[in-house]
Design a protein around this motif. Sequence first.
Motif, PDB file in Angstrom:
ATOM      1  N   ALA A 198     -42.685  10.281  45.141  1.00  0.00           N
ATOM      2  CA  ALA A 198     -42.342  11.557  44.518  1.00  0.00           C
ATOM      3  C   ALA A 198     -43.477  12.078  43.641  1.00  0.00           C
ATOM      4  O   ALA A 198     -43.654  13.294  43.514  1.00  0.00           O
ATOM      5  CB  ALA A 198     -41.067  11.410  43.683  1.00  0.00           C
ATOM      6  N   SER A 199     -44.254  11.184  43.061  1.00  0.00           N
ATOM      7  CA  SER A 199     -45.332  11.618  42.165  1.00  0.00           C
ATOM      8  C   SER A 199     -46.578  12.075  42.923  1.00  0.00           C
ATOM      9  O   SER A 199     -47.297  12.960  42.464  1.00  0.00           O
ATOM     10  CB  SER A 199     -45.699  10.490  41.196  1.00  0.00           C
ATOM     11  OG  SER A 199     -46.255   9.386  41.881  1.00  0.00           O
ATOM     12  N   VAL A 200     -46.859  11.478  44.083  1.00  0.00           N
ATOM     13  CA  VAL A 200     -48.065  11.872  44.821  1.00  0.00           C
ATOM     14  C   VAL A 200     -47.802  13.043  45.760  1.00  0.00           C
ATOM     15  O   VAL A 200     -48.734  13.776  46.112  1.00  0.00           O
ATOM     16  CB  VAL A 200     -48.660  10.682  45.609  1.00  0.00           C
ATOM     17  CG1 VAL A 200     -49.081   9.578  44.663  1.00  0.00           C
ATOM     18  CG2 VAL A 200     -47.693  10.166  46.654  1.00  0.00           C
ATOM     19  N   TYR A 201     -46.550  13.210  46.193  1.00  0.00           N
ATOM     20  CA  TYR A 201     -46.183  14.370  47.008  1.00  0.00           C
ATOM     21  C   TYR A 201     -45.488  15.386  46.101  1.00  0.00           C
ATOM     22  O   TYR A 201     -44.269  15.396  45.972  1.00  0.00           O
ATOM     23  CB  TYR A 201     -45.272  13.955  48.170  1.00  0.00           C
ATOM     24  CG  TYR A 201     -46.002  13.255  49.287  1.00  0.00           C
ATOM     25  CD1 TYR A 201     -46.622  13.976  50.299  1.00  0.00           C
ATOM     26  CD2 TYR A 201     -46.102  11.868  49.309  1.00  0.00           C
ATOM     27  CE1 TYR A 201     -47.301  13.338  51.329  1.00  0.00           C
ATOM     28  CE2 TYR A 201     -46.776  11.217  50.334  1.00  0.00           C
ATOM     29  CZ  TYR A 201     -47.379  11.961  51.339  1.00  0.00           C
ATOM     30  OH  TYR A 201     -48.054  11.320  52.346  1.00  0.00           O
ATOM     31  N   THR A 202     -46.282  16.227  45.481  1.00  0.00           N
ATOM     32  CA  THR A 202     -45.730  17.188  44.531  1.00  0.00           C
ATOM     33  C   THR A 202     -45.080  18.383  45.218  1.00  0.00           C
ATOM     34  O   THR A 202     -44.203  19.017  44.640  1.00  0.00           O
ATOM     35  CB  THR A 202     -46.840  17.683  43.593  1.00  0.00           C
ATOM     36  OG1 THR A 202     -47.926  18.214  44.382  1.00  0.00           O
ATOM     37  CG2 THR A 202     -47.369  16.538  42.742  1.00  0.00           C
ATOM     38  N   ASP A 203     -45.515  18.709  46.443  1.00  0.00           N
ATOM     39  CA  ASP A 203     -44.876  19.790  47.190  1.00  0.00           C
ATOM     40  C   ASP A 203     -43.511  19.323  47.679  1.00  0.00           C
ATOM     41  O   ASP A 203     -43.383  18.238  48.268  1.00  0.00           O
ATOM     42  CB  ASP A 203     -45.747  20.197  48.378  1.00  0.00           C
ATOM     43  CG  ASP A 203     -45.123  21.325  49.185  1.00  0.00           C
ATOM     44  OD1 ASP A 203     -45.179  22.485  48.742  1.00  0.00           O
ATOM     45  OD2 ASP A 203     -44.554  21.026  50.261  1.00  0.00           O
ATOM     46  N   VAL A 209     -40.416  15.155  53.746  1.00  0.00           N
ATOM     47  CA  VAL A 209     -40.916  14.487  54.953  1.00  0.00           C
ATOM     48  C   VAL A 209     -41.325  13.053  54.647  1.00  0.00           C
ATOM     49  O   VAL A 209     -41.020  12.123  55.400  1.00  0.00           O
ATOM     50  CB  VAL A 209     -42.104  15.279  55.546  1.00  0.00           C
ATOM     51  CG1 VAL A 209     -42.709  14.531  56.727  1.00  0.00           C
ATOM     52  CG2 VAL A 209     -41.655  16.669  55.978  1.00  0.00           C
ATOM     53  N   ALA A 210     -42.023  12.860  53.513  1.00  0.00           N
ATOM     54  CA  ALA A 210     -42.475  11.525  53.131  1.00  0.00           C
ATOM     55  C   ALA A 210     -41.292  10.593  52.876  1.00  0.00           C
ATOM     56  O   ALA A 210     -41.308   9.425  53.286  1.00  0.00           O
ATOM     57  CB  ALA A 210     -43.357  11.610  51.886  1.00  0.00           C
TER      58      ALA A 210
END
Length: 484
Positions: A198-203, A209-210
Amino acid sequence: MAWLHQTRRSPRLVLVVVSVALLLDSMLLSVVVPIIPMFLYTELRTPLPCPDGPGLETVSSQFPSLRPNPQTSQPSLLPQPSRGAPILDTQSELTPWSSPPTDTAESSCLQDSLVLEEENVHLLLASKALVQLLISPFVGPLTNRIGYHIPMFTGFIIMFVSNIMFAFSGTYALLFFARSLQGIGSSFSSVAGLGMLASVYTDDEERGVAMGIALGGLAMGVLIGAPFGSVMYEFVGKSAPFLILAFLAVFDGVLQLCILQPSKISPGSVEGTPLLALLKDPYILISAGSLCLTNTALAILEPTLHLWMIETMYSPEWHVCMAFLPVGIFYLIGTNLFGVLANKMGRWLCSMLGMFIVGISLLCVPFATSIYGLIGPNGGLGFAIGMVDSSMMAIMGYLVDIRHASVYGSVYAIADVALCMGFAIGPSTGGALAQAVGFPCLMVLIGMVNILFAPLCFLLRNPAVREANVKHELDEVTLVLKPE
């Protein structure tokens, strides 16, 4: 070194590390299921002595040829098809070529011994979820303070030790400790891993998807773990599958050391929202409730379906194992498919439809008359749980973004607790409820609970944004646009 420095900046490699960690965790979770009961029954059985009669081994050896007869409903003892212990079946009778026990006390002692063994096995298997349920609320705030990297690596170390203990433990107490240790490792890996994603995929769309891909890794582990463990135990021995998983855990640890950067994926200077404050958020409670109820449906089905199949379909053991194969396959499809589609359809809608499908699938289970009749309901159940899990995991990160501080350890600790509650409630209450009200009524009860809860997901359609978060976003935009 320059390549390593560049790859450390890639969120995709972080996704790989988290997916592998969840894969190994779920593989160990499911590998244990076919191995430990067989090992306890065949290698560590300690029968209760019967008063003025033989022990469990003696009584069992006197009646080796007991088989079910579907024409009547007298109780009999059915031996497992391989190295397992006998189980009690109330829908069959003794065949003409076997002689029943003449001593009621001996027969009663045999049944009591079998029940005690069954309860011990269930307690051992459930200990992982119970320990994880207790540990996760502490791991979430810990990641808020120190970041995700150290708890993630701690989870790897604990999982490695748990695998080694499973491989070489020869007593019930050590196996119980290894299973409980696995629960601690799972808490660190899952809470820190999901928070890291959640922290690295900010979008928000990319995050969904991640999450779907990571949960797909979890589903793959569950899908291949039990067959892998069963085959390895049968042909190689108890230690082999756990040593292989320990080796793979070392591989995951090396990946973590090479790829993860604490400075890049720690919460930084932002102070996370306290766990109790998140628990007071009605939107987060609805999300956690959806996760708990849908997974409770599967957890209750696991200890009850096989008995119902034996009683009504007279199914062989391999049919019972194959009955859950559609759940794993369609869960894998559901998590990956709706990791992408949920953002377009609306995650609240996917979750609501998923809970409806879970309820309908459970209502259809009692109508099956053969293993083929279970393919549709069990496949629908796995697909729907995949819809809910992939949608709700992304929703919980989004709720923290718009209503709280964007630090994700505590909210994914709540998600982990919700999942563990489902898998703790199911095995501990499923058998008793099935005996009390009957398996068909139990399926109706759990199915209707999911259907009645589903409309609450509509409240997640447009969750209210807190003013503090709006002000924080405006301040960030002002800093970006402000000329130097």
